[in-house]
Design a protein around this motif. Structure first.
Motif, mmCIF file in Angstrom:
data_model
loop_
_atom_site.group_PDB
_atom_site.id
_atom_site.type_symbol
_atom_site.label_atom_id
_atom_site.label_comp_id
_atom_site.label_asym_id
_atom_site.label_seq_id
_atom_site.Cartn_x
_atom_site.Cartn_y
_atom_site.Cartn_z
ATOM 1 N N TRP A 30 0.893 -1.026 0.000
ATOM 2 C CA TRP A 30 0.095 0.018 -0.053
ATOM 3 C C TRP A 30 0.928 1.135 -0.074
ATOM 4 C CZ3 TRP A 30 -3.932 -1.444 4.372
ATOM 5 C CH2 TRP A 30 -4.912 -2.327 3.899
ATOM 6 N N TYR A 31 1.879 1.285 0.938
ATOM 7 C CA TYR A 31 2.758 2.362 0.837
ATOM 8 C C TYR A 31 3.540 2.559 -0.544
ATOM 9 C CZ TYR A 31 5.905 6.037 2.758
ATOM 10 O OH TYR A 31 6.569 7.047 2.810
ATOM 11 N N ARG A 89 1.302 3.868 -3.233
ATOM 12 C CA ARG A 89 0.416 4.942 -2.817
ATOM 13 C C ARG A 89 0.188 5.944 -4.260
ATOM 14 N NH1 ARG A 89 5.211 5.370 -0.425
ATOM 15 N NH2 ARG A 89 6.319 7.370 -0.378
ATOM 16 N N ARG A 116 -2.542 5.213 -6.664
ATOM 17 C CA ARG A 116 -4.001 5.215 -6.120
ATOM 18 C C ARG A 116 -4.355 6.683 -6.496
ATOM 19 N NH1 ARG A 116 -6.866 1.025 -5.645
ATOM 20 N NH2 ARG A 116 -7.824 2.062 -3.830
ATOM 21 N N ARG A 142 -5.138 7.098 -1.127
ATOM 22 C CA ARG A 142 -4.047 6.887 -1.040
ATOM 23 C C ARG A 142 -3.468 6.709 0.232
ATOM 24 N NH1 ARG A 142 -0.866 11.147 -4.661
ATOM 25 N NH2 ARG A 142 -1.803 10.271 -6.075
ATOM 26 N N HIS A 143 -2.400 5.812 0.797
ATOM 27 C CA HIS A 143 -1.703 5.486 1.822
ATOM 28 C C HIS A 143 -1.019 6.816 2.179
ATOM 29 C CE1 HIS A 143 0.639 4.125 5.035
ATOM 30 N NE2 HIS A 143 0.153 3.033 5.064
ATOM 31 N N PHE A 203 -7.857 7.156 5.135
ATOM 32 C CA PHE A 203 -7.346 6.189 4.055
ATOM 33 C C PHE A 203 -7.976 4.822 4.063
ATOM 34 C CE2 PHE A 203 -4.613 2.440 4.006
ATOM 35 C CZ PHE A 203 -4.714 2.136 2.307
#
Length: 163
Positions: free
Chosen positions: A38-39, A42, A45, A50-51, A72
């Protein structure tokens, strides 16, 4: 205050609460691999899903703005849902040891060889997987899986022939 590896999961930084990845894991139930993905992804997204970026670091522990993390997570749940958090890169399989295509074709061939061996032996015999591995190559564990599928076919065929 709860701590992880000597570091607090949540702390006050410049008048706002910041949280560590361990805290985010507890909130989301996601694995460490999913959080890392996810990071890392990011920027791919949409802005609202977004993370958040790192806002504070203590030692090697990164902290994120708690409100941003909660926003988030709410957006992610709305966009993706909670049923599937996102796996760390696994492809969906067919449930029978392959992803389809060439992998499944090899498995089907191995099952056919195993079924022929079962018929020649008159049923399952201990050590058959190891023998097939020696004769045809591969590892005994893979042949055992092929034998398990072949046994189901063999036993269903015998039951059907006798009825």
């Amino acid at each position: 205050m709860v701590v992880s590896e000597g570091m607090p999961l949540r702390l006050l930084h410049e008048g706002r609460w910041v949280v560590s990845r361990a805290w985010v894991r507890q909130l989301t139930g996601a694995s460490a691999g999913t959080l890392a993905r996810w990071y890392a992804e990011r920027h791919t997204r949409p802005e609202g899903c977004r993370h958040p970026e790192v806002v504070h670091t203590v030692g090697r522990t990164h902290y994120f703005d708690q409100q941003a993390v909660e926003a988030f997570w709410a957006a992610w749940q709305e966009d993706v849902g909670t049923g599937r958090l996102g796996t760390a890169g696994r492809k969906p399989g067919d449930g029978r040891g392959g992803y389809g295509g060439a992998d499944r074709a090899r498995r089907e061939q191995a099952v056919a060889v195993a079924l022929a061996a079962l018929r020649a032996e008159g049923g399952y015999r201990r050590g058959l997987a190891a023998r097939l591995a020696r004769e045809h190559g591969g590892v005994a564990r893979s042949w055992q899986r092929a034998l398990n599928e072949a046994r189901a076919l063999y036993e269903a065929g015998d039951a059907g022939a006798g009825s």
